[in-house]
Write a protein that holds these residues in place. Sequence first.
Motif, short mmCIF file in Angstrom:
data_model
loop_
_atom_site.label_atom_id
_atom_site.label_comp_id
_atom_site.label_asym_id
_atom_site.label_seq_id
_atom_site.Cartn_x
_atom_site.Cartn_y
_atom_site.Cartn_z
N GLU A 328 -23.41 -16.96 -3.57
CA GLU A 328 -23.61 -16.55 -4.84
C GLU A 328 -22.65 -17.66 -5.77
OE1 GLU A 328 -25.73 -14.01 -6.58
OE2 GLU A 328 -26.34 -14.87 -4.73
N LYS A 409 -33.25 -14.23 -2.51
CA LYS A 409 -32.78 -13.10 -3.30
C LYS A 409 -33.95 -12.22 -3.89
CE LYS A 409 -29.66 -13.61 -6.23
NZ LYS A 409 -28.62 -14.20 -7.34
N LYS A 414 -29.70 -9.87 -1.09
CA LYS A 414 -29.59 -11.44 -0.82
C LYS A 414 -29.82 -11.44 0.97
CE LYS A 414 -27.02 -14.67 -2.17
NZ LYS A 414 -26.11 -15.91 -2.04
#
Length: 488
Positions: A328, A409, A414
């Motif tokens: 991320e 995602k 995810k």
Amino acid sequence: MLAVVASSVVSGYAQQPSEPQQSPTAQQKTKRPNIVFILVDNLGYGELGVYGGGILRGAATPRIDKLAGEGTRLLNFNVEAQCTPTRSALMTGRFSIRSGTYAVPIGGVADGLTLWEVTIAELLSGQGYATGIWGKWHLGSAEGRFPTHQGFDEWYGIPRTYDESMWPGQNEATGMWPSLGGKQGWNASIAPLEPIYEARKGEKARQVGELNLDTRRTMEAEITNRAVQFIKRNASASKLFFAFVSSSMVHMPTLPNPEFVGKTGNGDWADFLAEMDYRTGQILDAIKDAGIENNTLVIFASDNGPEATDPWEGDSGPWRGTYFTAMEASLRAPFIIRWPGKIPAGRVSNEIVHVVDMLPTLSRVGGAEIPRDRPIDGVDQLDFFLGKQENSNREGFPAYVADRLSAVKWRNWKMHLIWQVNMYDPPVTLPLPKVINLLTDLKEERDVGAKNSWIGIPMMRILAEFEQSLKKYPPIKAGTPDPYAPPK
């Protein structure tokens, strides 16, 4: 939706716009705004005050923080994992795997976008916008692929990247780092310094300097000054414009302008952040002073997650990892958008938006129609930005790192297919996908796939639809020369 192809829409992971997109009427065209897109370089999620940084990183960012309060700030704006792929996606509305621009070029080979690609600058130019770019391009190192051949009226900057400014330092015997010497270190006869160009559409680019440690320090001031003059010139002429400020900050090496050295007392990194905030303020002041603030859409965003190389590591905020990965910290970047009286002020959203969405969104803003002869992965987010709907028109996307499909995602979930936390870690193909709940596990430490196997259904739908799209429209190979035409 991963792609818009002709009039068909690939469904499955993007919500449909609330209203069908139509060609603007003449009355709507008169209300089109100027567009200023400030794209900073490798600014991590945790650097700006409004994203939890600022004074915690040694320098307040009051101008950018104020901009966020005047517009909408995204917490889930997603980019690609490297500089070239993100810039390609921004310019074309297409995932970079399609365009052969999925990795930063090393040098010595053909690179960049083929001229077959259609950029946002070309679309806006076709609607009467003046277009300019200042800073690095990174989408073609040869004259034929410079930005003035891809829709921009003018350009000042470098074709590649700022690392190259460090080459002469290899031979400095008085620096902190050991000198390699001219025989085994950098030598201009082997690798010439990167040129700094000035170019105008229809003319050959003219070299006006070369990138070294001195010009690296003053590059941002020159980028800003030229952007400000462009804004003033076109505002004075009452001409709509698209200004793409391709900032050099905070890309390594982080060398602040001499006017900012020591300004914070917290070192080069903090001084660099202070300069970035100041330069942004100069651009915002130019817009206000020209009397066009209410008719100018401003976007401030980063192209990547934080730097990973010592001693210039950036900060990823609450996220884990660095750029050049599918963590991320790599995918999420700061994003602020302001259009006074149109885009809600003070709004903060965690809805998913991807950088490919900029082309269809800004095309609609500028009255242009997106290409219909190729897959466009971006979706129109204008109604979401305007506050007409709470939800983004996108629910997910596939995440590539270079040419490796690394993750996908979907909403707040995810699925990792390849595991890599830091850009210097080896990418490891997982025997089973690792599923992360991004609301309960910001550091991506716990695999909850066994308890949530249902998540595979929407995730695999995204991947299957994208794979089918790639089969129908084969990607352009990296290094493909011009002229290019897709296979029939």
